[in-house]
Scaffold this active site. Sequence first.
Site, PDB file in Angstrom:
ATOM      1  N   THR A 181      -3.864   5.542   2.947  1.00 50.98           N
ATOM      2  CA  THR A 181      -2.536   6.066   2.509  1.00 50.98           C
ATOM      3  C   THR A 181      -2.419   6.658   1.006  1.00 50.98           C
ATOM      4  OG1 THR A 181      -1.904   3.693   1.825  1.00 50.98           O
ATOM      5  CG2 THR A 181      -1.056   4.440   4.207  1.00 50.98           C
ATOM      6  N   LYS A 211       0.945  -1.258   0.034  1.00 50.44           N
ATOM      7  CA  LYS A 211      -0.026  -0.161   0.028  1.00 50.44           C
ATOM      8  C   LYS A 211       0.778   1.306  -0.074  1.00 50.44           C
ATOM      9  CE  LYS A 211       0.586   1.089   4.418  1.00 50.44           C
ATOM     10  NZ  LYS A 211       0.851   2.264   5.171  1.00 50.44           N
TER      11      LYS A 211
END
Length: 328
Positions: A244, A187
């Site tokens: 994120t 991620k």
Amino acid sequence: MKLAVLGAGAWGTALAASWAPHHDVTLWGRNPAELDAMQNQRVNARYLPDCPLPDALHFSANFHRVVDEAELVVIAVPSGGLRATLAALATHPALPPLIWVCKGFEPGSRKLPHQLVAELLPTHAQTGVLSGPSFAQEVAHGHPTALTLASHDTALARHLAEALSNHRLRIYAHDDVIGVEVGGALKNVMAIAAGICDGLQLGHNARAALITRGLAEMTRLGTRLGGHFETFMGLSGLGDLILTTTGDLSRNRQVGLRLARGQQLDAILAELGHVAEGVTTAREVIALAGEMGVDMPISRAVCQMLFEGLPAAQAVDALLNREIKAEF
């Protein structure tokens, strides 16, 4: 429980602060002067300057004493420092349960954290990983957060998830260590890509497409490595990816935003002053994907922008003009 949190960066400090009102928590760091300042000022001025630390939180620079007295050790050092920390722990004859919160592959070896634990602590079975959508600053402020704690020992995962949860920090037990680790690592790479996308002002449609196809890449590599498909639909996969790629507190997203403005990588990292794990992870992921024959075009484009000087606009054009394929 008596908890030893190893690593006085933003994430280690935030977790220690969250647990201190409910457990006997000692935060260990390498710099005695910084720890003394935290003890006296009740704030981590370097990493969390606007987050007061609870009076119950203890500080110590004595690694071996902190570990010897702990009933649970939490490793919160950057992934690049995990091997050295595990080597130091290996000198202790009897270790308590151990969990780690670092995300990424070891540079060079491309090993995930659980593989390093198996290499350096081969007889220690009570281990696990804690991951999920969480900005350190929000956890330190007591904002509601949900995480995943995965262990091959399912009874340990359930026990620690219950013990470490509180009214602001909810932890779910899991048994897919590989899937949780891969989601936490990849991620960060996708967050760099999303930052580039938004820095170029390509719009919400483009960002949604990038997040979705980024999830496909994460799942593709993660399942090849032995992770479970459903893990990538959960907190440590999709949840962390959404956070994120869209939240400006993400250091990796900030790297992408600044790359899109034409800043050089060295200057960006120096200006951030924090570790951006996606930068080192991107290179390891592409090497691993090449070895395993896994197609990861977004990750490859991020690598080309980070390390080969490919302009962001050209990388976007290359992605958009790839051969048309079926979605699944």
